[in-house]
Write a protein that holds these residues in place. Sequence first.
Motif, PDB file in Angstrom:
ATOM      1  N   PHE A   1       2.489   1.924  -3.363  1.00  0.00           N
ATOM      2  CA  PHE A   1       1.283   2.353  -4.300  1.00  0.00           C
ATOM      3  C   PHE A   1       1.150   3.882  -4.097  1.00  0.00           C
ATOM      4  O   PHE A   1       1.011   4.767  -4.908  1.00  0.00           O
TER       5      PHE A   1
ATOM      6  N   TYR B   1       1.627   6.993  -6.770  1.00  0.00           N
ATOM      7  CA  TYR B   1       0.639   7.861  -7.023  1.00  0.00           C
ATOM      8  C   TYR B   1       1.028   9.384  -6.900  1.00  0.00           C
ATOM      9  O   TYR B   1       0.760  10.238  -7.555  1.00  0.00           O
TER      10      TYR B   1
ATOM     11  N   LYS C   1      -4.748   3.249   3.466  1.00  0.00           N
ATOM     12  CA  LYS C   1      -5.414   2.266   2.806  1.00  0.00           C
ATOM     13  C   LYS C   1      -6.604   2.926   2.037  1.00  0.00           C
ATOM     14  O   LYS C   1      -6.760   2.479   0.991  1.00  0.00           O
ATOM     15  N   GLY C   2      -7.537   3.571   2.644  1.00  0.00           N
ATOM     16  CA  GLY C   2      -8.702   4.045   2.019  1.00  0.00           C
ATOM     17  C   GLY C   2      -8.545   4.872   0.979  1.00  0.00           C
ATOM     18  O   GLY C   2      -9.003   4.834  -0.343  1.00  0.00           O
TER      19      GLY C   2
ATOM     20  N   ASP D   1      -2.572   4.166   9.061  1.00  0.00           N
ATOM     21  CA  ASP D   1      -2.600   2.938   8.278  1.00  0.00           C
ATOM     22  C   ASP D   1      -4.096   2.878   7.339  1.00  0.00           C
ATOM     23  O   ASP D   1      -4.119   2.801   6.300  1.00  0.00           O
TER      24      ASP D   1
ATOM     25  N   SER E   1      -6.725   4.144  -6.561  1.00  0.00           N
ATOM     26  CA  SER E   1      -6.305   2.921  -7.649  1.00  0.00           C
ATOM     27  C   SER E   1      -7.588   2.896  -8.467  1.00  0.00           C
ATOM     28  O   SER E   1      -7.307   2.480  -9.823  1.00  0.00           O
ATOM     29  N   VAL E   2      -8.863   2.984  -8.108  1.00  0.00           N
ATOM     30  CA  VAL E   2      -9.837   2.678  -8.876  1.00  0.00           C
ATOM     31  C   VAL E   2     -10.032   3.627  -9.758  1.00  0.00           C
ATOM     32  O   VAL E   2     -10.311   3.478 -11.155  1.00  0.00           O
TER      33      VAL E   2
ATOM     34  N   THR F   1      -5.353   5.214  -0.667  1.00  0.00           N
ATOM     35  CA  THR F   1      -4.934   4.327  -1.856  1.00  0.00           C
ATOM     36  C   THR F   1      -5.768   3.646  -2.542  1.00  0.00           C
ATOM     37  O   THR F   1      -5.712   3.519  -4.073  1.00  0.00           O
ATOM     38  N   TYR F   2      -6.761   3.019  -1.995  1.00  0.00           N
ATOM     39  CA  TYR F   2      -7.793   2.041  -2.923  1.00  0.00           C
ATOM     40  C   TYR F   2      -8.659   2.977  -3.736  1.00  0.00           C
ATOM     41  O   TYR F   2      -8.717   2.541  -4.854  1.00  0.00           O
ATOM     42  N   VAL F   3      -9.068   4.249  -3.180  1.00  0.00           N
ATOM     43  CA  VAL F   3      -9.827   5.098  -3.962  1.00  0.00           C
ATOM     44  C   VAL F   3      -9.122   5.412  -5.084  1.00  0.00           C
ATOM     45  O   VAL F   3      -9.700   5.554  -6.416  1.00  0.00           O
TER      46      VAL F   3
ATOM     47  N   VAL G   1       0.758  -1.032  -0.117  1.00  0.00           N
ATOM     48  CA  VAL G   1       0.036   0.102   0.190  1.00  0.00           C
ATOM     49  C   VAL G   1       0.925   1.226  -0.028  1.00  0.00           C
ATOM     50  O   VAL G   1       0.519   2.343  -0.748  1.00  0.00           O
TER      51      VAL G   1
END
Length: 325
Positions: free
Chosen positions: A10, A14, A147-148, A143, A154-155, A150-152, A7
């Motif tokens: 990534f 970004y 994660k939140g 953390d 990523s999409v 990074t996930y958003v 994570v």
Amino acid sequence: MYSYSIVQWFFFFYFYCFVGWCIESAYVSIKTRQLTNRGFMRGPFLPLYGSGAIMMLVVSMPFQDNIFLVYVAGCVGATILEYVTGVTMEALFKVRYWDYSRNKFNFQGHICLGTSLAWGLLTILMTEVVHVPVERFGLGIPDMVLKGVTYVLSVLIFADFALSFKAAIDLRDVLVKMEQVKSEMVHIQKRLDVIIALANQEVENRRAVLAESMSMAREEWTERMSVHIDDIKAGIEKKMEQMKAGSSAWEESHMDGIHIQEELQNLKTKYAINLADRRRLGRLKDFFQRGLVCANPGMTSVKFREALEELKRRTMGKDEPEDEE
């Protein structure tokens, strides 16, 4: 050092994609005095910058105690990344998004010595200066929040990349079709040459003239394809006017059982269809395709140079608007 989780890697990727976009867009906007959204994607991210930054961190890891080896590793790693990316993108899209052909000591236009040496300095700057506060910032984010975010991201970035990739493929197809239209126009122009030659010959000599003319057409094909599309259009229209002026003298003529006037009308129809297709193809209406062209005014194409330049002129409003067919 650099013992990050997936994570975190990534997130740094970004982050540098975004920073690279800011730097590149600001530089080009100031240079052109016009707001410019640079890059392959429509969002504020340049994957090449993110990939380059992560690559610099990775290749420098074994040599962190030797600044000279960090420099060498940066030169080699970034040059390989730039070359592989350039070759792959040109193979897929038939377009170069950067071109060093005019620079000294370049290789295939994808890389050059000056840029490769600069990559080494940037690697030292990245590892010794830039990444220190960035690392502190990234590791300081809780953390769950990291994660939140990074996930958003990523999409959103994956969706943007997928749409931009499709647009680049579609843009390639437009270039191919524009070249096919030009090829058909060359056929029409040469066919008019044959008809005019036949119409001015005695009936008994026409078959020989036809064979000779078609042989010449094959020999001149490559040369004619290098002629500008505007010159081809002018040549076709001039020959059609010539045929129209001599129509009364040729109206009873035949060419292997076909009336010359019938053949001429057929060629006129084909020419009108191809001209309309060329104009239609040159008017990019897709948001992502137009964005690619506007964001990369320096893009070049070895095989489709003329078609790409025409698209760039029309998309950026440098051509006079044409009437709709």
